[in-house]
Design a protein around this motif. Structure first.
Motif, PDB file in Angstrom:
ATOM      1  N   SER A  22      11.044 -15.108  -5.759  1.00 38.15           N
ATOM      2  CA  SER A  22      10.788 -13.920  -5.622  1.00 38.15           C
ATOM      3  C   SER A  22      11.773 -12.679  -5.913  1.00 38.15           C
ATOM      4  O   SER A  22      12.940 -12.971  -5.813  1.00 38.15           O
ATOM      5  N   ILE A  32      12.524  -8.852  -5.156  1.00 40.75           N
ATOM      6  CA  ILE A  32      11.977  -7.509  -4.660  1.00 40.75           C
ATOM      7  C   ILE A  32      12.965  -6.358  -5.323  1.00 40.75           C
ATOM      8  O   ILE A  32      14.119  -6.748  -5.677  1.00 40.75           O
ATOM      9  N   GLN A  58       7.325 -10.357  -8.722  1.00 41.31           N
ATOM     10  CA  GLN A  58       8.032  -9.064  -8.523  1.00 41.31           C
ATOM     11  C   GLN A  58       7.386  -8.417  -7.393  1.00 41.31           C
ATOM     12  O   GLN A  58       5.995  -8.487  -7.493  1.00 41.31           O
ATOM     13  N   GLU A  59       8.003  -7.594  -6.561  1.00 37.42           N
ATOM     14  CA  GLU A  59       7.368  -6.890  -5.552  1.00 37.42           C
ATOM     15  C   GLU A  59       8.255  -5.678  -5.476  1.00 37.42           C
ATOM     16  O   GLU A  59       9.445  -5.384  -5.439  1.00 37.42           O
ATOM     17  N   TYR A  60       7.479  -4.610  -5.836  1.00 41.01           N
ATOM     18  CA  TYR A  60       8.182  -3.094  -5.582  1.00 41.01           C
ATOM     19  C   TYR A  60       7.985  -2.510  -4.178  1.00 41.01           C
ATOM     20  O   TYR A  60       6.744  -2.509  -3.920  1.00 41.01           O
TER      21      TYR A  60
END
Length: 404
Positions: A27, A29, A60-62
């Motif tokens: 993960s 961020i 990926q997390e934006y």
């Protein structure tokens, strides 16, 4: 295609999907919105790393800046950390002190690829805690037409504090514009703007030994300069952060503003010049150095893979390409960075001051630091504190913040 071939193709596709789903997730961020070319380049680089490491899948997390850092810290504190995060380097001391992130091991050659001043933005308690991913330096934009209207003979813009004050007086007396866009609201760029001038007068906040050295003659000189400059700034500076000052410059209502290189695209129709941060009587041209960094979190079970990904993204040539596409100040000296000045001579004001630049002060409670600094700046600008009292108050409060 016959039935047997179709079945084989289908089976292969199913097997590939199963293998992909079995890959261990990392993960990641990212602070910021995924709508620019830089995240697109990052996606390409991440895909390349995944191809070399097929046992892992990067998720990926934006997250918008306003919530991102708090989310990453909250997850880690709750025992459910992201494996990797791209966030402001100012958060690293807090995360390191809490034992939530891993130190970054860099060889002597790897460290030598950075200016020492750049690495100072990610160092805390003698170790490196992040890999600089985005980098910002500052310079002065000035409105050439307003300078001409004021009768100023400064073809290269103001070079010293005396130049800025002389320009401020002439602009105030001879034009309808304010001379300087001064951010003094309760916001981070108030402290940031002030630190540019601290460093350009040879001063420090915290020295390399971790000692508070804020109550110095050079800092007092900087407060006095800011007090004098406030007289030539927009009315009511404590109501303005940098975002509110930007349109004043593009509308010709202020003649000078501190900004990063990327501001060129937001100046409107202004005929502007750029020069480095003017130096004070005790210093030379300098700048505040701000980085955002890749931090690897503990307790995920994929620490080695996350560290590998972080170093892959930050590899010299790959990072240089990332910087160039994003339009940021380059993290390292490379062929790409050395070509920037030939493309736009104004880059020299952002590059040549790096070696003398200084970091955001590395303290655990960054919010408290910001509050202390902003209150002192506001006190001086409003005439509620003398420069001497402001320097002493900040130094005393910083001593408490550094007592960890």
């Amino acid at each position: 295609m016959n039935v047997k071939t179709c079945l084989l193709v289908s089976a292969s596709a199913i097997f590939a999907a199963q293998m992909a789903s079995a890959a261990t997730e990392i993960s990641f961020i990212n602070c910021g919105a995924p709508d620019g070319v830089a995240p697109e380049q990052q996606n390409i680089d991440v895909a390349e790393w995944e191809a070399q490491n097929p046992d892992y899948k990067v998720v990926q997390e934006y997250v918008p800046w306003g919530q991102c850092q708090e989310k990453a810290i909250t997850l880690a504190s709750a025992g459910d950390p992201a494996a990797l995060a791209y966030m402001g380097s100012r958060t690293l001391p807090q995360l390191a002190d809490a034992g939530l992130i891993l130190p970054i091991e860099l060889s002597e050659d790897e460290q030598a690829s950075y200016e020492a001043s750049v690495l100072s933005t990610v160092k805390f308690d003698g170790e490196i805690w992040g890999l600089p991913r985005a980098f910002s330096t500052k310079a002065i934009f000035y409105n050439k037409a307003i300078f001409e209207e004021a009768g100023l003979d400064m073809p290269n813009g103001p070079q010293t504090w005396d130049d800025m004050l002389a320009a401020g007086k002439a602009i105030t007396e001879n034009t309808d514009a304010a001379a300087f866009g001064m951010p003094a609201a309760s916001f981070d760029n108030t402290m940031h703007a002030f630190l540019n001038f601290i460093y350009s007068n040879g001063a420090e906040v915290v020295n390399s030994d971790g000692e508070v050295v804020f109550n110095s003659p050079e800092v007092i000189e900087t407060f006095q300069f800011y007090k004098d400059l406030a007289e030539y700034s927009q009315e009511g500076p404590v109501a303005y952060d940098r975002g509110k000052i930007e349109p004043l410059f593009s509308e010709g209502k202020v003649a000078m503003i501190v900004q990063s290189f990327g501001y060129r695209d937001r100046t409107g129709d202004v005929d502007y010049g750029i020069t480095w941060i003017p130096n004070g009587p005790s210093g030379d041209h300098s700048t505040l150095l701000i980085t955002d960094s890749l931090a690897v979190f503990k307790g995920t079970g994929v620490e080695d893979a996350a560290m590998s990904l972080a170093k892959f993204l930050n590899e010299t040539d790959r990072q240089a390409k990332f910087d160039d596409i994003a339009g940021w100040t380059p993290v390292r000296d490379t062929e790409i960075s050395r070509a920037l000045v030939s493309k736009d001579p104004n880059w020299k004001y952002y590059l040549e001051s790096i070696s003398a630049g200084g970091p955001e002060p590395q303290v655990i409670d960054y919010t408290a630091l910001q509050d202390v600094m902003n209150e002192a700046i506001q006190g001086v600008v409003l005439g509620e504190l003398t420069p001497e009292d402001a320097a002493e108050e900040v130094a005393n409060d910083l001593e408490d913040l550094m007592d960890y």
